[in-house]
Design an enzyme around this catalytic site. Sequence first.
Site, PDB file in Angstrom:
ATOM      1  N   GLU A   1      -2.069 -10.612  -4.574  1.00  0.00           N
ATOM      2  CA  GLU A   1      -2.794 -10.298  -5.805  1.00  0.00           C
ATOM      3  C   GLU A   1      -3.101  -8.812  -5.867  1.00  0.00           C
ATOM      4  OE1 GLU A   1      -6.210 -12.718  -7.913  1.00  0.00           O
ATOM      5  OE2 GLU A   1      -7.109 -11.120  -6.708  1.00  0.00           O
TER       6      GLU A   1
ATOM      7  N   SER B   1     -20.273 -12.324 -15.839  1.00  0.00           N
ATOM      8  CA  SER B   1     -21.072 -11.552 -14.877  1.00  0.00           C
ATOM      9  C   SER B   1     -21.037 -10.053 -15.165  1.00  0.00           C
ATOM     10  CB  SER B   1     -20.509 -11.767 -13.473  1.00  0.00           C
ATOM     11  OG  SER B   1     -19.173 -11.285 -13.418  1.00  0.00           O
TER      12      SER B   1
ATOM     13  N   GLU C   1      -5.370   6.617  -8.664  1.00  0.00           N
ATOM     14  CA  GLU C   1      -6.255   7.526  -7.933  1.00  0.00           C
ATOM     15  C   GLU C   1      -6.197   7.219  -6.441  1.00  0.00           C
ATOM     16  OE1 GLU C   1      -7.606  10.077  -9.170  1.00  0.00           O
ATOM     17  OE2 GLU C   1      -8.978  10.717  -7.590  1.00  0.00           O
TER      18      GLU C   1
ATOM     19  N   LEU D   1       2.731   1.555  -3.480  1.00  0.00           N
ATOM     20  CA  LEU D   1       1.937   1.950  -4.643  1.00  0.00           C
ATOM     21  C   LEU D   1       1.345   3.354  -4.466  1.00  0.00           C
ATOM     22  CD1 LEU D   1       0.328  -1.512  -5.433  1.00  0.00           C
ATOM     23  CD2 LEU D   1       2.183  -0.385  -6.652  1.00  0.00           C
TER      24      LEU D   1
ATOM     25  N   LYS E   1       0.839  -1.205   0.000  1.00  0.00           N
ATOM     26  CA  LYS E   1       0.000   0.000   0.000  1.00  0.00           C
ATOM     27  C   LYS E   1       0.872   1.253   0.000  1.00  0.00           C
ATOM     28  CE  LYS E   1      -2.871  -0.812   3.473  1.00  0.00           C
ATOM     29  NZ  LYS E   1      -3.941  -0.572   4.470  1.00  0.00           N
ATOM     30  N   VAL E   2       1.849   1.301   0.898  1.00  0.00           N
ATOM     31  CA  VAL E   2       2.736   2.480   0.959  1.00  0.00           C
ATOM     32  C   VAL E   2       3.517   2.635  -0.341  1.00  0.00           C
ATOM     33  CG1 VAL E   2       4.821   3.384   2.039  1.00  0.00           C
ATOM     34  CG2 VAL E   2       2.966   2.547   3.455  1.00  0.00           C
TER      35      VAL E   2
ATOM     36  N   GLY F   1       2.881   5.635  -3.041  1.00  0.00           N
ATOM     37  CA  GLY F   1       4.018   6.521  -3.275  1.00  0.00           C
ATOM     38  C   GLY F   1       4.092   7.028  -4.702  1.00  0.00           C
TER      39      GLY F   1
ATOM     40  N   LYS G   1     -15.557 -10.840 -17.573  1.00  0.00           N
ATOM     41  CA  LYS G   1     -16.233 -12.074 -17.172  1.00  0.00           C
ATOM     42  C   LYS G   1     -17.700 -12.018 -17.579  1.00  0.00           C
ATOM     43  CE  LYS G   1     -13.532 -13.345 -13.055  1.00  0.00           C
ATOM     44  NZ  LYS G   1     -13.633 -13.779 -11.642  1.00  0.00           N
TER      45      LYS G   1
END
Lengths: 208, 208, 208, 208
Positions: free
Chosen positions: A138, A113, A39, A22, A19-20, A24, A111
């Site tokens: 993932e 759906s 975003e 990406l 998280k940190v 960044g 997909k």
Amino acid sequence: MMEWDIFLAPYKQAVDELKVKLRGYRDLHEVSGKNSPIEFVTGRVKPVPSILDKAKRKAIPLDQLNTQMQDLAGIRVMCQFVDDIMKVVGLIRGRTDLTVVEERDYISEKKKSGYRSYHIVVQYPVQTVDGEKKILAEIQVRTLAMNFWATIEHSLNYKYKGNIPTDVKARLIRAAEAAFRLDEEMSQIREEIWVAQQRFLQKNADKD
Amino acid sequence: MMEWDIFLAPYKQAVDELKVKLRGYRDLHEVSGKNSPIEFVTGRVKPVPSILDKAKRKAIPLDQLNTQMQDLAGIRVMCQFVDDIMKVVGLIRGRTDLTVVEERDYISEKKKSGYRSYHIVVQYPVQTVDGEKKILAEIQVRTLAMNFWATIEHSLNYKYKGNIPTDVKARLIRAAEAAFRLDEEMSQIREEIWVAQQRFLQKNADKD
Amino acid sequence: MMEWDIFLAPYKQAVDELKVKLRGYRDLHEVSGKNSPIEFVTGRVKPVPSILDKAKRKAIPLDQLNTQMQDLAGIRVMCQFVDDIMKVVGLIRGRTDLTVVEERDYISEKKKSGYRSYHIVVQYPVQTVDGEKKILAEIQVRTLAMNFWATIEHSLNYKYKGNIPTDVKARLIRAAEAAFRLDEEMSQIREEIWVAQQRFLQKNADKD
Amino acid sequence: MMEWDIFLAPYKQAVDELKVKLRGYRDLHEVSGKNSPIEFVTGRVKPVPSILDKAKRKAIPLDQLNTQMQDLAGIRVMCQFVDDIMKVVGLIRGRTDLTVVEERDYISEKKKSGYRSYHIVVQYPVQTVDGEKKILAEIQVRTLAMNFWATIEHSLNYKYKGNIPTDVKARLIRAAEAAFRLDEEMSQIREEIWVAQQRFLQKNADKD
């Protein structure tokens, strides 16, 4: 009995680090005056009941979770525009602190759906108390509209335990189409901006 | 020269407090097993260049900013469904730690540009180093799709300095319509779920 | 059975809000060029096992926790200097968004164990889904050295289940004295700075 | 003119990543039921005025900052006990995602001023928009008491611009001694606990 806290601790650590990392990219783009293709970024470790459900459904033995269940650590990257998705994928492929193991493109081929997203499975090294440990994570890359739709579909699947009634399913597909059209309209505005800017640059260049 | 840091400090504090307070509703709903009408909350203090721009445009003297510019402290509340918006408005109206000063409903009557949102201006008391100080803050409540669209419009307005070319404006209105349709489709799925659940409860009640 | 999550939710909300509010003082001081008496702020909701332990020890019926157990919501404010403690207490007393219910001064009169801190019990209104709810919260104000010592004492009490052996207790008191001396030395450096600054201002004033 | 934001962006990113990585050790220890040697972690990018000051003082050309100034990215790891410091150093040395470039031990040999800390300079790879970039970062490991003292010394140095008057310097050294004694007392309590626990384990083993 499996000790979930101990088993999942490196996955939690991987989620926090990714998280940190990406997030960044946003700042790194901004200081260079470029638009960030990212975003916002969220992440989670799969809750234990969901792990047990999926293990049962896919017949994965619990002692093979670390190799067979690729989304124990899950990261979501949200983009404003469809075109940003492949830019983010490019950034991830170019990193030297992880290895891409697999990619699944549900953008070009959505997909049945209505689900659209780009999935990347990576191998990521976590430094534990006992040294380095490589785990799978993932990363799902999608637009805000795709994410919005996917959140609703997920909660419907949860409510109906996988058996969404036919009429609701039909509506869900129509909502997916609305989300798709929104992405299309937005893409065209973006191209409009680009074209407008290029025409502007062209004009100014003509003056020289 | 105006000392912006000192002037804006209570506004920054108000934004921080209101974010924590409105985010708190999610948890308070979740523990009671209710769906939260709030998806997420963001906030910001208006950047100084934007304050100066707006003051000039609206002819607000700089020493009357605290009473004449209502969105120095800005909060955004995002909802999944259109119906959630008025629930959030109800929660805000019911709070005893702030006073609602004004409401502007751009949902029932959207702006010509296509903009939709519900705006609430509140008076909020901040405890400063020199005692209580009442300030104005603007809370905007909108769906994720409305927010998505508004973000794009904002950046186009910024790029074109308020003079968006006619063809881009036309596309923007089409995008607003796509966002609106997405909200409509999503609303119908939600009603579908409610109707399905009521039919289920009805059936079970019939058995007694 | 008691539903702890529901019961404790407003306490969690109060902790989150009070942390943001008290941390805000740092920024509010800094922009005015004043030293903040607050170094940092932490907070927690009392864990359920500790609630049960204390209820048993103090014979508090579980349905009277909200009035009889004052530290379900706990906030800690850490100061660099002993003199800062009463400044923080003054700030808390002056707030209009809470009511001070009780104060306990373990600074002037430390506990036999060596414990020093200033405790303030406040009544704080939380806006729940069903309207305003007034709850009790305890704010502990202490220096970094006091906090350091208290953390160790707490973990020893936990390890020895309240029965710390006499020799460890003796050492703990010696450590409390070392913490006290550190606070004293630090206070004198602070006074030294003040005196030095006043002498400096005096000299400059003489020149006029 | 140097563009500081662009130059410092990878350092900011490194600080953010290293904070998350080192904080992660706490959780990784806790789930294994071990005491964490890390109490808390802070970090900062050196402010531009401090960079300019230090560059001047040490005669470092501005275009050699990236190799000559090792603490542009600074991380601080605080420990409860002196013995924890070398455990943290061991954990850092063992990581495969960074390279230790230099170590400076001001614990065994404190500075004349009274300063104690263990410094580790590492080379850390950041993934920028243009690929991997290796940068230098300094990690300071210290006890809470050492940190407390160092914070005060830093602010005195700042106030007196490096020329602390002799009498204040003398008091500062006495404060450093008080901090040292506090660490000593704390260490002995910790050993006390260990000895007590071993005696307890011994007794229980004897029974078998």
